[in-house]
Write a protein that holds these residues in place. Structure first.
Motif, mmCIF file in Angstrom:
data_model
loop_
_atom_site.group_PDB
_atom_site.id
_atom_site.type_symbol
_atom_site.label_atom_id
_atom_site.label_comp_id
_atom_site.label_asym_id
_atom_site.label_seq_id
_atom_site.Cartn_x
_atom_site.Cartn_y
_atom_site.Cartn_z
ATOM 1 N N GLY A 1 0.819 -1.200 0.000
ATOM 2 C CA GLY A 1 0.000 0.000 0.000
ATOM 3 C C GLY A 1 0.858 1.257 0.000
ATOM 4 N N LEU A 2 0.504 2.234 -0.832
ATOM 5 C CA LEU A 2 1.153 3.546 -0.836
ATOM 6 C C LEU A 2 0.154 4.553 -0.304
ATOM 7 C CD1 LEU A 2 2.521 1.852 -3.256
ATOM 8 C CD2 LEU A 2 3.256 4.086 -4.110
ATOM 9 N N LEU A 3 0.544 5.289 0.718
ATOM 10 C CA LEU A 3 -0.368 6.261 1.325
ATOM 11 C C LEU A 3 0.411 7.449 1.857
ATOM 12 C CD1 LEU A 3 -3.191 7.122 2.311
ATOM 13 C CD2 LEU A 3 -2.775 5.765 4.375
ATOM 14 N N HIS A 4 0.003 8.630 1.425
ATOM 15 C CA HIS A 4 0.577 9.880 1.929
ATOM 16 C C HIS A 4 -0.445 10.433 2.912
ATOM 17 C CE1 HIS A 4 3.468 13.220 1.467
ATOM 18 N NE2 HIS A 4 2.444 14.006 1.726
ATOM 19 N N GLY A 5 -0.200 10.237 4.210
ATOM 20 C CA GLY A 5 -1.236 10.609 5.149
ATOM 21 C C GLY A 5 -0.773 10.721 6.591
#
Length: 407
Positions: free
Chosen positions: A163-167
């Motif tokens: 998973g890629l997540l900017h958060g």
């Protein structure tokens, strides 16, 4: 055995303007201006050296939504280097370089996959048949406050799921609460690895599975201290291995000097020189804050040399021509003064009221507002962290008590 190897990075902030640092010597400032580009090159060198299958970039590739042509061209050229080696790239855009930005765009080589403004699945397949699914989205606009994690699918149908997540990890900090998530939200998806971005300090939120903020690959101010880099990740049927690689060309650091036993200026000077040499990095630059603690207040000549900036200039002069420089950015000191609160309270009710006021004081907004609201000054300021606000109150208390108790 099924296996995949990749590099995880985030928050490149290419072409960061390094606001408020133009007072540095020209050569050092130029080195700092180029440092985000150099850090990227260092990462790509390592990706090629370690023969990774692909690279994942978890948001904020560029520092600003305008995405300068220079930054785009540099990134494209680095991606082309990877393409020559057969290395794929999977990238998402974050709040700084969101998709809603109006800027001229440069085409990238075919090995680069940018996720769009909706959660989608990218597929990577190795020659041996190992199948990887990567999930992510790019910010469609700057302010993404919704819980986008709820839109991510569960991991099914592949050997590995990433998973890629900017958060923002809820409850961890006050740093830009974009695309918030809870740890349980990520674990419940059943992925083998979460490649996070947005927080500029490296940290593991979990190791089963690995949920990782790599931090930014190059520090840009004194809040972004220490070694900066990326992670090389090996996923296998039996688990994951994660190793850190250093990429920064210029490192921000800080050190504390105990001046309790210093008898004069030369003693302080020698301690500062020792601190500089102890923090020198071969081939890298260092921007360092030095704090001198427990300085004897009777050494008035030393205090004067620090207050006037003469000691700082002396330390800086020797570093101007160094490639592996250690530039003292700031020099602070505190005197070795012990305040007996109990005795002061006995002397006067004034001190009892003063200490109560200090202990209950929790609003720095009003006294700081003229500075942070100033049209020019606020361009060079960042929001103070909780620890910085506490330190500011402590230093103000110490200064006030020293002035009140002077004889």
């Amino acid at each position: 055995m099924k296996q995949v190897k990749f590099l995880h990075t985030a928050d490149l902030h290419l072409d960061s303007p390094m606001v408020g640092l133009r007072h540095l010597p020209k050569a050092i400032f130029q080195r700092l201006q180029e440092s985000t580009f150099k850090a990227l090159s260092n990462m790509m060198d390592e990706a090629i050296k370690q023969k990774v299958d692909f690279v994942v970039i978890a948001g904020d590739l560029y520092d600003g939504e305008d995405r300068s042509i220079r930054a785009q061209a540099f990134l494209r050229n680095e991606m082309a280097r990877l393409a020559e080696k057969g290395i794929k790239v999977f990238a998402i855009h974050g709040n700084h370089d969101h998709l809603g930005a109006q800027s001229v765009a440069i085409d990238f080589p075919d090995n680069v996959r940018f996720f769009n403004g909706q959660v989608e699945t990218a597929v990577y397949k190795k020659d041996d048949g190992t199948l990887v699914h990567l999930y992510g989205f790019s910010y469609p606009e700057r302010h993404v406050m919704e819980r986008w994690i709820e839109k991510y699918p569960r991991g099914v149908g592949a050997d590995f799921h990433i998973g890629l997540l900017h958060g923002h990890f809820e409850g961890a900090s006050d740093h830009g609460k974009y695309a918030p998530f809870r740890l349980s939200d990520l674990i419940d998806k059943g992925y083998d690895y979460w490649a996070l971005g947005h927080i500029h300090k490296k940290s593991f939120l979990s190791e089963q599975p690995y949920i990782v903020y790599p931090g930014n690959p190059q520090g840009r101010n004194r809040k972004e201290l220490g070694d900066k880099g990326a992670y090389i990740v090996n996923l296998t049927d039996s688990g994951a291995e994660v190793s850190f690689i250093e990429t920064a060309d210029v490192i921000w650091d800080e050190t504390v000097i105990d001046a309790k036993d210093a008898a004069g200026f030369n003693g302080i000077y020698e301690k500062c020189l020792a601190a500089i040499e102890g923090n020198r990095r071969d081939g890298k630059g260092v921007l360092m804050d030095i704090r001198i603690e427990r300085l004897n207040p009777e050494l008035s000549d030393v205090v004067d040399k620090i207050d006037s900036g003469e000691l700082l200039e002396l330390l800086q002069d020797a570093e101007k021509g160094e490639d592996s420089f250690v530039w003292v950015h700031k020099l602070h000191f505190s005197e070795d003064v012990v305040i007996d609160r109990g005795n002061l309270i006995k002397q006067s009710d004034f001190y009892e009221e003063l200490f109560k006021t200090i202990e209950q004081y929790d609003d720095l907004n009003e006294p700081l507002s003229p500075l942070f609201l100033h049209s020019q000054a606020r361009r060079y300021l960042e929001v103070l962290s909780e620890s910085e606000r506490e330190q500011l109150v402590r230093e103000a208390e110490q200064l006030l008590l020293q002035q009140l108790t002077k004889t």
